[in-house]
Design an enzyme around this catalytic site. Structure first.
Site: not given
Length: 276
Positions: A16, A18
């Protein structure tokens, strides 16, 4: 606590963005070193995001400003996954799209015609300028038989001023008006994981997912048959783990703790993760 990744080697990496690599516009400790290690050791990888606003080029520039060098082709967004999924369902169809450049450009690149009538799909993505007129049009098209697709189920997104309504919140409004729920393509749908793995020619049993959210990153990795690492620099905190009926393979403080995995683990080695 200790978790061992010894039943299969790790060939490929999904992470991922953020909460794992960056927070707002700042790189998290170890993020640049993690990407550099993947590139140095030739590990196939993709950086994933449910954010459908930006194109990979936009995101590459954002990451570069924070000191993380990632090529465009190594970024996979929910917009790209949605356009790819729909192209496999009905290539070249017409679609009514609510979203920004990340989504509209992905749909164009997959050969879709963007229109506001006689469409096969209504595709809802994230935008900072949701309009009542566009939402009304979407409701009428869906009521008329168009299939309802949304890039991701996130109900809010971050901003410097506080939370903003996101795709899932607007989708709920449309569902309330039509009685029709969308098909969400982005995390936690394992479909996004599988399209990402296919993009780099990887297999779930020899890949790992790194994320900061139990309800999206870890869940989608688990359902796609992957091992997972939860880092505690984003949404899910360690005390919240007991709320979930599933667990990640390992819980680490941050992405800096993952760098030794890349450096040490080869297709013929295993490594023990210390989570304390």
């Amino acid at each position: 606590m200790t978790a061992t990744l010894d039943h299969q080697p790790i060939h490929s990496w999904l992470t991922d963005m953020d909460g794992v690599l960056v927070h707002e516009e700042a790189a998290l400790p170890g993020a640049a070193e993690f990407i550099a290690a993947l590139q140095q050791y030739g590990r196939p990888f993709l950086v994933l995001t449910n954010n459908s606003i930006f194109t990979p080029r936009d995101l590459r520039a954002r990451l570069s400003r924070s000191g993380i060098d990632i090529p465009e082709e190594s970024i996979w967004t929910s917009a790209l996954a949605t356009a790819r999924f729909l192209a496999e369902q009905k290539p070249g169809a017409a679609a009514y799209v609510i979203g920004e450049a990340g989504l509209t450009s992905a749909m164009h690149e997959e050969g879709f015609i963007l229109a506001d009538s006689d469409v096969e799909f209504v595709v809802l993505g994230e935008t900072r300028t949701y309009s009542f007129e566009a939402i009304t049009r979407a409701i009428r098209l869906i009521t008329g038989g168009a299939k309802f697709i949304a890039t991701n189920p996130d109900v809010s997104g971050p901003s410097a001023e506080g939370p903003l309504p996101a795709t899932g919140a607007v989708a709920a409004m449309i569902t309330a008006a039509t009685g029709i729920r969308p098909y969400y393509v982005g995390k936690p749908n394992p479909l996004m994981m599988r399209t990402a793995l296919n993009r780099i020619g990887a297999h779930s049993e020899t890949s790992i997912m790194i994320g900061d959210r139990m309800d999206t990153d870890v869940k989608s990795g688990l359902e796609a048959g992957m091992r997972s690492v939860l880092v505690l620099t984003g949404s899910t905190q360690e005390h919240e783990l007991t709320k979930y009926p599933y667990r990640p393979t390992a819980v680490l403080d941050g992405i800096a703790d993952v760098v030794p995995l890349v450096e040490q683990l080869t297709p013929h080695e295993s490594v023990e993760l210390d989570e304390d």
